[in-house]
Design a protein around this motif. Sequence first.
Motif, PDB file in Angstrom:
ATOM      1  N   PHE A 126       0.838  -1.188   0.000  1.00  0.00           N
ATOM      2  CA  PHE A 126       0.000   0.000   0.000  1.00  0.00           C
ATOM      3  C   PHE A 126       0.883   1.253   0.000  1.00  0.00           C
ATOM      4  O   PHE A 126       1.938   1.273   0.645  1.00  0.00           O
ATOM      5  N   ALA A 196      -2.814 -12.162   5.965  1.00  0.00           N
ATOM      6  CA  ALA A 196      -3.874 -11.625   6.812  1.00  0.00           C
ATOM      7  C   ALA A 196      -4.940 -11.019   5.912  1.00  0.00           C
ATOM      8  O   ALA A 196      -4.649 -10.631   4.779  1.00  0.00           O
ATOM      9  N   ASP A 197      -6.164 -10.916   6.407  1.00  0.00           N
ATOM     10  CA  ASP A 197      -7.195 -10.308   5.566  1.00  0.00           C
ATOM     11  C   ASP A 197      -7.133  -8.782   5.605  1.00  0.00           C
ATOM     12  O   ASP A 197      -7.897  -8.104   4.919  1.00  0.00           O
ATOM     13  N   ALA A 198      -6.202  -8.227   6.403  1.00  0.00           N
ATOM     14  CA  ALA A 198      -5.916  -6.786   6.389  1.00  0.00           C
ATOM     15  C   ALA A 198      -4.405  -6.625   6.513  1.00  0.00           C
ATOM     16  O   ALA A 198      -3.884  -6.159   7.518  1.00  0.00           O
ATOM     17  N   ASP A 199      -3.706  -7.033   5.483  1.00  0.00           N
ATOM     18  CA  ASP A 199      -2.245  -7.107   5.505  1.00  0.00           C
ATOM     19  C   ASP A 199      -1.621  -5.828   4.951  1.00  0.00           C
ATOM     20  O   ASP A 199      -2.316  -4.856   4.652  1.00  0.00           O
ATOM     21  N   PRO A 202      -2.557  -5.627  -0.601  1.00  0.00           N
ATOM     22  CA  PRO A 202      -3.954  -6.012  -0.807  1.00  0.00           C
ATOM     23  C   PRO A 202      -4.103  -7.535  -0.802  1.00  0.00           C
ATOM     24  O   PRO A 202      -3.201  -8.262  -1.225  1.00  0.00           O
ATOM     25  N   THR A 203      -5.247  -8.007  -0.338  1.00  0.00           N
ATOM     26  CA  THR A 203      -5.515  -9.441  -0.370  1.00  0.00           C
ATOM     27  C   THR A 203      -5.379  -9.985  -1.786  1.00  0.00           C
ATOM     28  O   THR A 203      -4.955 -11.134  -1.990  1.00  0.00           O
ATOM     29  N   PRO A 238      -8.723 -14.972   8.670  1.00  0.00           N
ATOM     30  CA  PRO A 238      -9.703 -13.914   8.943  1.00  0.00           C
ATOM     31  C   PRO A 238      -9.423 -13.171  10.246  1.00  0.00           C
ATOM     32  O   PRO A 238      -8.863 -13.721  11.197  1.00  0.00           O
ATOM     33  N   THR A 240      -7.383 -10.729  10.958  1.00  0.00           N
ATOM     34  CA  THR A 240      -5.982 -10.482  11.324  1.00  0.00           C
ATOM     35  C   THR A 240      -5.386  -9.346  10.507  1.00  0.00           C
ATOM     36  O   THR A 240      -5.905  -8.962   9.456  1.00  0.00           O
ATOM     37  N   THR A 241      -4.279  -8.820  11.001  1.00  0.00           N
ATOM     38  CA  THR A 241      -3.472  -7.841  10.281  1.00  0.00           C
ATOM     39  C   THR A 241      -2.053  -8.397  10.162  1.00  0.00           C
ATOM     40  O   THR A 241      -1.731  -9.460  10.718  1.00  0.00           O
ATOM     41  N   HIS A 242      -1.218  -7.656   9.463  1.00  0.00           N
ATOM     42  CA  HIS A 242       0.189  -8.068   9.340  1.00  0.00           C
ATOM     43  C   HIS A 242       0.837  -8.192  10.715  1.00  0.00           C
ATOM     44  O   HIS A 242       1.729  -9.014  10.900  1.00  0.00           O
TER      45      HIS A 242
END
Length: 263
Positions: A126, A196-199, A202-203, A238, A240-242
Amino acid sequence: MSYAEVNGIDLYYEIHGTGEPVILLHGGLGSGEMFTPMLSDFTARHQVILVDLQGHGRTADIDRPIDLQDMARDVAALIDHLGLVKPDVVGFSLGGGVGLRLAILAPEKIGRLVSAAAGIRRSAGFPDILEQQKQVNAASAEFMKDTPMYELYQRVAPRPGDFPRLLDKIGESMQRDYDLTEEVRGLQVPTLIVGADADMVPTSHFVEIFNLLDGGLRDGGWDRGGRPKGGHALAIIPGTTHYDLLDSPLFAPVALSFLDQAD
């Protein structure tokens, strides 16, 4: 707990448990201790080798840049040093990138790979993350003194005063462009891509990697004949973040389920 003189570095490692070997590779500014909460999950069925990569944990830095390919060569040399036969590898973030490069450079040395939270192209990050990475340098050491990364380094590093130097080298590494698209397309090691689903990417980037591995391009079929030909797989964890992916109770079961599949 021991050191191996390999590839020009004194590499710290620990061995836990018995069984088929698996090497766990930590994230940036961490150490093998990152896997402590899930260690018992892995040692229930495997011999676990925890490695502290160059300049991290109990492995002192040496006079070379922080470069993931060099780190992959360190791990390859450690495999030879320990006489391991095709150990599996699980890597997170920095360690996930090292694991991918190890699979590219020396596919004959490892069995299966779990690469978690690691992109294959710098530009996939990002934009705000890429901007933040520009601020990683020795000057930011003062602002990190209340962080777990700083506490860990001060507690275990052979030279605690090297923390600003490590930040400089990590920052320089983050600015180097890279693109492993073609190398990943030809990957021979069965690989599980985890995100993660918020890494930090982008997924869709993890899906892109899976596509390069022949995954997600067709219906898998009743007989599973449409699954990727190389035995590759994809998992998005699901909620989770980095930064907390390894805290998820799902991480170890997902990784072990893939590692323990019959070839």
